[in-house]
Design a protein around this motif. Structure first.
Motif, mmCIF file in Angstrom:
data_model
loop_
_atom_site.group_PDB
_atom_site.id
_atom_site.type_symbol
_atom_site.label_atom_id
_atom_site.label_comp_id
_atom_site.label_asym_id
_atom_site.label_seq_id
_atom_site.Cartn_x
_atom_site.Cartn_y
_atom_site.Cartn_z
ATOM 1 N N LYS A 54 1.413 -17.443 3.908
ATOM 2 C CA LYS A 54 1.937 -16.387 4.926
ATOM 3 C C LYS A 54 1.893 -15.140 3.687
ATOM 4 O O LYS A 54 2.555 -15.425 2.705
ATOM 5 C CB LYS A 54 3.307 -16.816 5.179
ATOM 6 N N ILE A 55 1.307 -14.206 3.946
ATOM 7 C CA ILE A 55 0.924 -13.204 3.314
ATOM 8 C C ILE A 55 1.696 -11.792 4.084
ATOM 9 O O ILE A 55 1.161 -11.564 5.111
ATOM 10 C CB ILE A 55 -0.364 -12.796 2.881
ATOM 11 N N ALA A 56 2.311 -10.920 3.365
ATOM 12 C CA ALA A 56 3.020 -9.624 3.667
ATOM 13 C C ALA A 56 2.614 -8.599 2.856
ATOM 14 O O ALA A 56 2.442 -8.713 1.800
ATOM 15 C CB ALA A 56 4.450 -9.934 4.007
ATOM 16 N N PHE A 57 2.418 -7.443 3.555
ATOM 17 C CA PHE A 57 2.138 -6.132 3.154
ATOM 18 C C PHE A 57 3.126 -5.005 3.438
ATOM 19 O O PHE A 57 3.436 -4.845 4.454
ATOM 20 C CB PHE A 57 0.764 -5.921 3.439
ATOM 21 N N ALA A 58 3.784 -4.458 2.363
ATOM 22 C CA ALA A 58 4.424 -3.167 2.571
ATOM 23 C C ALA A 58 3.592 -2.022 2.252
ATOM 24 O O ALA A 58 3.301 -1.888 1.305
ATOM 25 C CB ALA A 58 5.758 -3.220 1.635
ATOM 26 N N TYR A 59 3.581 -1.203 3.316
ATOM 27 C CA TYR A 59 2.837 -0.025 3.159
ATOM 28 C C TYR A 59 3.724 1.062 3.036
ATOM 29 O O TYR A 59 4.601 1.458 3.799
ATOM 30 C CB TYR A 59 1.851 0.233 4.411
ATOM 31 N N VAL A 60 3.269 2.280 2.110
ATOM 32 C CA VAL A 60 3.967 3.428 2.215
ATOM 33 C C VAL A 60 3.827 4.440 3.113
ATOM 34 O O VAL A 60 4.673 5.126 3.714
ATOM 35 C CB VAL A 60 3.902 4.163 0.765
ATOM 36 N N GLY A 61 2.461 4.437 4.065
ATOM 37 C CA GLY A 61 2.176 5.216 4.978
ATOM 38 C C GLY A 61 1.731 4.800 6.367
ATOM 39 O O GLY A 61 2.011 3.301 6.374
ATOM 40 N N PRO A 62 1.573 5.367 7.181
ATOM 41 C CA PRO A 62 0.849 4.659 8.660
ATOM 42 C C PRO A 62 -0.387 4.060 8.210
ATOM 43 O O PRO A 62 -1.137 4.827 7.521
ATOM 44 C CB PRO A 62 1.155 5.555 9.806
ATOM 45 N N VAL A 63 -0.683 2.878 8.982
ATOM 46 C CA VAL A 63 -2.109 2.446 8.666
ATOM 47 C C VAL A 63 -3.145 3.433 9.306
ATOM 48 O O VAL A 63 -4.206 3.349 8.818
ATOM 49 C CB VAL A 63 -2.193 1.304 9.587
ATOM 50 N N GLY A 64 -2.930 4.327 10.035
ATOM 51 C CA GLY A 64 -3.675 5.290 10.667
ATOM 52 C C GLY A 64 -3.693 6.552 9.949
ATOM 53 O O GLY A 64 -4.205 7.576 10.181
ATOM 54 N N ASP A 65 -3.226 6.691 8.494
ATOM 55 C CA ASP A 65 -3.148 7.909 7.775
ATOM 56 C C ASP A 65 -4.837 8.140 7.408
ATOM 57 O O ASP A 65 -4.737 9.364 6.966
ATOM 58 C CB ASP A 65 -2.359 7.752 6.629
ATOM 59 N N GLY A 66 -5.695 7.517 7.530
ATOM 60 C CA GLY A 66 -7.010 7.640 7.403
ATOM 61 C C GLY A 66 -7.380 7.701 5.763
ATOM 62 O O GLY A 66 -8.534 7.999 5.273
ATOM 63 N N GLY A 67 -6.142 7.314 4.901
ATOM 64 C CA GLY A 67 -6.649 7.579 3.573
ATOM 65 C C GLY A 67 -6.175 6.063 2.783
ATOM 66 O O GLY A 67 -6.524 5.143 2.825
ATOM 67 N N TRP A 68 -4.943 6.474 1.911
ATOM 68 C CA TRP A 68 -4.327 5.354 1.265
ATOM 69 C C TRP A 68 -4.138 3.986 2.082
ATOM 70 O O TRP A 68 -4.486 2.824 1.665
ATOM 71 C CB TRP A 68 -3.272 5.833 0.282
ATOM 72 N N THR A 69 -3.229 4.260 2.984
ATOM 73 C CA THR A 69 -2.799 2.871 3.760
ATOM 74 C C THR A 69 -3.752 2.463 4.446
ATOM 75 O O THR A 69 -4.099 1.161 4.482
ATOM 76 C CB THR A 69 -1.387 3.340 4.437
ATOM 77 N N PHE A 70 -4.660 3.276 5.081
ATOM 78 C CA PHE A 70 -5.715 2.858 5.824
ATOM 79 C C PHE A 70 -6.745 1.907 4.995
ATOM 80 O O PHE A 70 -7.213 0.784 5.333
ATOM 81 C CB PHE A 70 -6.431 3.932 6.222
#
Length: 384
Positions: A54-70
């Motif tokens: 089981k693997i989890a990711f914590a993202y600072v932005g929304p997955v749809g930001d088109g940049g870093w989190t994307f």
């Protein structure tokens, strides 16, 4: 006893003996019963199927930001494709760099995740706290510098992409003024601003760079405002170290040029777009998950760039001159084989002080602590 009785008794005895002989004879000739077959060995029970990691990711932005989190989420999808049912992934997006980060990451560990990725600098201290309480969990922290027995760091050499974008910007600017929308004044961001400027100055020594800070990674309205301010201040090409597509979209709207950052942003401003400095996190994520599955995971620090396939400048505009493309190809090839050094002296800061002597090459310790602007960048690093 009369003779009659004796004869009767003798006859009876003879008959009994004959009968016994017949019985004995019959038993002797009868075939022995076949031995019962040995019981078949019990079928070996199949080994129980291993539980998926089981693997989890914590993202600072929304997955749809088109940049870093994307870009991070694309890499998450890549490991799902690579490892199939050996893993199960999940993520939480828009996790602030605050006490909320510790709460979210602690919850991830409590839900049975054994490998947790925190994808922004501000998660460093919260992750260290949670790692200390969950020794059976492996933690991966992006862009940080602190490690623990069960926590390691990973980063990409984004300054290489920034430098390559600068090479193109220096060839394309008409005003000789570039603009950067900057997020948070940490060495990573300052290093990118400087590298962008150095790349541009390599082809155009007249370049100056203006910077506007928004003090957030993802805030499209602030990014738009900063981009507008830079254009109004004379910048005709924009660069960014923020996570949304707002800067490129502003350049498109105002008839200027710009670059995508972290992911290919061509679609957000096709007329303005000169190229995108992208990060491909997939190679590292595949390695990290493979290490965990194979029992080879160990703490440490990783910093990958063009050489490892983690950084590139893609989707160049059709009007970029051939000589600029050729120069870019030379830089890319040199970064890949190690023959090209971006941070090679002499380099001075914007006060005229030499920070890197002639022919000296900056090591990773130097690069990790940059807190000054190079010659050509206006202003001061906040907090200095």
């Amino acid at each position: 006893m009369t003779d009659l009785n004796k004869r009767s008794l003798l006859r009876l005895t003879a008959i009994t003996a004959a009968a016994a002989a017949l019985v004995a004879c019959g038993k002797k000739d009868e075939p022995a019963p076949a031995a019962a077959p040995a019981p078949a060995p019990a079928a070996e029970a199949p080994a129980p199927k291993a539980e998926p990691l089981k693997i989890a990711f914590a993202y600072v932005g929304p997955v749809g930001d088109g940049g870093w989190t994307f870009a991070h989420d694309n890499a998450r999808k890549a490991i799902e494709k690579e490892f199939g049912d050996k893993i199960v992934t999940s993520f939480v997006e828009s996790v602030p760099e605050s006490a909320d980060a510790e709460r979210v990451i602690r919850d991830m560990a409590g839900q049975g995740n054994k490998l947790i990725f925190g994808t922004t600098f501000g998660y460093m201290e919260p992750m260290l706290k949670v790692a200390a309480d969950h020794k059976d969990v492996k933690f991966e922290h992006a862009t940080g510098y602190k490690t623990a027995e069960n926590m390691r760091t990973y980063d990409s050499r984004t300054y290489e992409g920034a430098y390559m974008a600068g090479v193109v910007a220096g060839a394309m600017t008409q005003s000789n003024t570039l603009g950067v929308v900057a997020s948070i004044p940490i060495p990573e961001v300052v290093r990118n601003i400087n590298s962008f400027t150095l790349g541009a100055q390599r082809v155009n020594p007249k370049i100056t760079t203006k910077v506007v800070w928004v003090n957030e990674w993802f805030n499209p309205p602030k990014e738009t405002e900063a981009a507008t301010s830079l254009i109004n201040g004379g910048a005709d090409i924009l660069f960014q170290n923020t996570d949304s597509s707002a800067v490129l979209q502003t350049a498109e709207k105002m008839g200027k040029r710009g670059f995508g950052w972290d992911s290919d942003m061509t679609a957000y401003g096709p007329k303005a777009h000169l190229g995108s400095a992208i990060i491909n996190w997939a190679p590292y994520y595949i390695k990290a998950v493979g290490d965990a599955l194979d029992g080879k995971w160990a703490t440490g620090q990783t910093w990958w760039g063009v050489k490892e396939g983690a950084i590139d400048l893609v989707s160049l505009a059709a009007d970029v001159p051939e000589d600029a493309k050729k120069r870019l190809d030379e830089v890319r090839a040199g970064l890949k084989d190690g023959s090209y050094q971006i941070w090679k002296g002499p380099i001075s800061d914007n006060t005229g002080k030499e920070v890197l002597a002639a022919d000296a090459v900056a090591d990773d310790k130097f690069l990790g602590g940059i807190n000054f602007f190079v010659k050509g960048v206006e202003g001061k690093v906040p907090g200095k």
